[in-house]
Design an enzyme around this catalytic site. Sequence first.
Site, PDB file in Angstrom:
ATOM      1  N   ASN A  61       0.853  -1.189   0.000  1.00  0.00           N
ATOM      2  CA  ASN A  61       0.000   0.000   0.000  1.00  0.00           C
ATOM      3  C   ASN A  61       0.883   1.231   0.000  1.00  0.00           C
ATOM      4  O   ASN A  61       1.933   1.253   0.643  1.00  0.00           O
ATOM      5  CB  ASN A  61      -0.894   0.037   1.250  1.00  0.00           C
ATOM      6  CG  ASN A  61      -1.854   1.218   1.196  1.00  0.00           C
ATOM      7  OD1 ASN A  61      -2.788   1.213   0.384  1.00  0.00           O
ATOM      8  ND2 ASN A  61      -1.609   2.244   1.987  1.00  0.00           N
TER       9      ASN A  61
ATOM     10  N   ASP B 227      -4.674  22.307   8.502  1.00  0.00           N
ATOM     11  CA  ASP B 227      -5.101  21.224   7.614  1.00  0.00           C
ATOM     12  C   ASP B 227      -5.951  21.731   6.461  1.00  0.00           C
ATOM     13  O   ASP B 227      -6.298  22.907   6.412  1.00  0.00           O
ATOM     14  CB  ASP B 227      -5.871  20.172   8.431  1.00  0.00           C
ATOM     15  CG  ASP B 227      -5.412  18.783   8.064  1.00  0.00           C
ATOM     16  OD1 ASP B 227      -5.383  18.488   6.860  1.00  0.00           O
ATOM     17  OD2 ASP B 227      -5.084  17.999   8.973  1.00  0.00           O
TER      18      ASP B 227
HETATM   19  C1  FMN Z   1      -1.332  16.703   0.921  1.00  0.00           C
HETATM   20  C2  FMN Z   1      -2.117  15.571   1.508  1.00  0.00           C
HETATM   21  C3  FMN Z   1      -1.935  15.220   2.832  1.00  0.00           C
HETATM   22  C4  FMN Z   1      -2.645  14.170   3.391  1.00  0.00           C
HETATM   23  N1  FMN Z   1      -2.444  13.848   4.701  1.00  0.00           N
HETATM   24  C5  FMN Z   1      -3.093  12.797   5.232  1.00  0.00           C
HETATM   25  C6  FMN Z   1      -2.815  12.400   6.571  1.00  0.00           C
HETATM   26  O1  FMN Z   1      -2.011  13.001   7.264  1.00  0.00           O
HETATM   27  N2  FMN Z   1      -3.477  11.305   7.047  1.00  0.00           N
HETATM   28  C7  FMN Z   1      -4.369  10.599   6.295  1.00  0.00           C
HETATM   29  O2  FMN Z   1      -4.908   9.600   6.781  1.00  0.00           O
HETATM   30  N3  FMN Z   1      -4.670  10.981   5.036  1.00  0.00           N
HETATM   31  C8  FMN Z   1      -4.038  12.051   4.483  1.00  0.00           C
HETATM   32  N4  FMN Z   1      -4.301  12.420   3.197  1.00  0.00           N
HETATM   33  C9  FMN Z   1      -5.319  11.685   2.427  1.00  0.00           C
HETATM   34  C10 FMN Z   1      -4.791  10.320   1.999  1.00  0.00           C
HETATM   35  O3  FMN Z   1      -3.574  10.431   1.331  1.00  0.00           O
HETATM   36  C11 FMN Z   1      -5.801   9.625   1.106  1.00  0.00           C
HETATM   37  O4  FMN Z   1      -6.983   9.440   1.843  1.00  0.00           O
HETATM   38  C12 FMN Z   1      -5.313   8.307   0.546  1.00  0.00           C
HETATM   39  O5  FMN Z   1      -6.309   7.752  -0.287  1.00  0.00           O
HETATM   40  C13 FMN Z   1      -4.973   7.333   1.650  1.00  0.00           C
HETATM   41  O6  FMN Z   1      -4.457   6.171   1.090  1.00  0.00           O
HETATM   42  P1  FMN Z   1      -4.920   4.731   1.601  1.00  0.00           P
HETATM   43  O7  FMN Z   1      -6.345   4.615   1.160  1.00  0.00           O
HETATM   44  O8  FMN Z   1      -4.025   3.811   0.861  1.00  0.00           O
HETATM   45  O9  FMN Z   1      -4.724   4.701   3.058  1.00  0.00           O
HETATM   46  C14 FMN Z   1      -3.584  13.462   2.611  1.00  0.00           C
HETATM   47  C15 FMN Z   1      -3.775  13.820   1.272  1.00  0.00           C
HETATM   48  C16 FMN Z   1      -3.061  14.862   0.722  1.00  0.00           C
HETATM   49  C17 FMN Z   1      -3.275  15.225  -0.709  1.00  0.00           C
END
Ligand code: FMN
Length: 599
Positions: free
Chosen positions: A177, A290
């Site tokens: 992942n 955020d």
């Molecule tokens: C700049 C940026 C920062 C992010 N920071 C977080 C974070 O700190 N924690 C989190 O859970 N998702 C964060 N996200 C959203 C996740 O990257 C997003 O939900 C992603 O689909 C998660 O991947 P997963 O489904 O494989 O866990 C962020 C997205 C962006 C664009």
Amino acid sequence: MPQHQRFDNIGAFLEALDRAGELRTVSDPVSPVLEISRYTDAESKSPGGGKALLFRKVKGSEFPVATNLFGSDKRICMALGVDRIDDLAERLRALITMKPPKGLRDMLHLLPTALQVTSFFPRRFKGKTAPCQEVVYLGNEADLRRLPVLHCWPKDGGPFITLPLVFTKSLVNGIRNVGMYRMQVYDARTTGMHWHIHKDGSSNFSEYRKAGKRMPVAVAIGADPATIYAATAPMPRHADELLLAGFIRKHPVTLTPCLTVDLEVPAEAEFVIEGTVDPEEMRIEGPFGDHTGYYSLADLYPVFRVTAITHRRRPVYCATLVGKPPMEDCYLAKVTERLFLPLLQTVFPEIVNYWLPWEGVFHNIVVVAIEKAYPLHAQKIMSGLWGQGQMSFCKAIVVVDADVDPTDGRKVMAVLLKNLDVESDITVNRGILDALDHSSPTPHYGHKIGIDLTRRISGEPPRAKMRTSAGRTIGPEAVAAGFSAIDGVFRWRELALSEREGCRRVVLVSVEKPGNRSGKWYAERLLSEERLSEIDLFVLYDTSIELTDNSLVLWKLFNNTDPGRDLVIREGRAVVDACRKDASDGHLRQWPEELSFEE
Ligand SMILES: Cc1cc2nc3c(=O)[nH]c(=O)nc-3n(C[C@H](O)[C@H](O)[C@H](O)COP(=O)(O)O)c2cc1C
């Protein structure tokens, strides 16, 4: 140069941005503490998202910093090699709706597509030393303080890595992942790991926790643009984001094994941080500015301990700034909105189109247009979306008919003012919420609202009759006197449609909310005041809110309301409280501060 260049790394992308006049270079020394973020905030808020920024000299670090790389329609399209993001969605649709071949002719026709599919799968780097491992620091030599990690907002809990690609593997089936989760830098070799409870990184972590095993984690900073985007994409659990990156690039992502943990990372990354997460160690993370436009609240999160840092010979540290939309992440989110429509339509073919407005900060509101076929079809869509991947974070779902363009906010608002019957169109539900939601009295879950604005069809009860302007008896002076009679009402503004005949009357009201006055206190008075009895819907705002700023009032409405607590419906009329909440409203957890560079 080909029409669309494929970028294998950030260096190549920066060069292309420069050639296209899309890069602004800052050569004066700048501080990573608040200065780069101020620059980035101003740039990304300039018309159309401004330019990408490259800070050549960063105080306290030998490495340059790039920000706002993807923060405009043009740059995100360049990054992903398309003219329009919808082109990507169309390619995906063609792939997933492919029909089995009927004969040799069809087979030959499919061959190029079949060959293309094989190029989506990541490949091993073949050379001697992967670019991301040209410089290697192991153990105590690996020091995060060499990186120009940004301190973004004045009241942030410290510096954090803002654009990390966090690689993990399921302990159960070994499937990779990659997700983007911010990482607070605590000291030279320790960071936080802010994967929210509902995300795949956290699910993988739970497996290690159950097994009592230390979890290997690798973090890439800067990679080819499609891989950076893919880390943010809400792919289903156990679907490899790098396959999506390969699909977007039409070329595989090249991977190389890490040096100290059993994981692979993009060979073309600028930096790689390797390490482990202890199954039991937790530490306070945050608060941090955020993308909600607020400081997300400090909370306990796992801790990442560094075992190695590797980087290219001349790396660029890639960063972003999140804050009140629109900012760079809105362009990444727009890709997800467009790209995931064909996927969503495989489950819900009746969905014609949808829109996640910036004001809803991705998860707070979706407007969805459907080809309605049967009674309560809109409710079926609401229930379905509330159970679909990260769409299940969505707080408000507004459903319109297929002939309404859901991406046209004015049209949707017009349909709402024409149709809304608060007694029969609204469904209030409970479910999970994004960890960043601050409006619910409880973290991670709360109330949701579905609004069915579709035309009623045979088999559905009719909406309550609309009062026409001819039927109104209370004049504007009496309405003004009605508002004046309510202690604490500061200002008000009625939403006007060009054609008022047969419309709901909606008034935005700014109110003073000292400790003893809840939204319900105002709701009671507004709904009981005879001279206001022809107003159908009141929306309450704090006095600091400029009621004529449509974007601001929508942002506050979607961010600040828990529909279960903040919506009062009585005899066909309603009050929504979009003010900040405190104990008088039954909100016992902390309410976050809004972001600002003024301390
Ligand atoms: C700049 C940026 C920062 C992010 N920071 C977080 C974070 O700190 N924690 C989190 O859970 N998702 C964060 N996200 C959203 C996740 O990257 C997003 O939900 C992603 O689909 C998660 O991947 P997963 O489904 O494989 O866990 C962020 C997205 C962006 C664009």
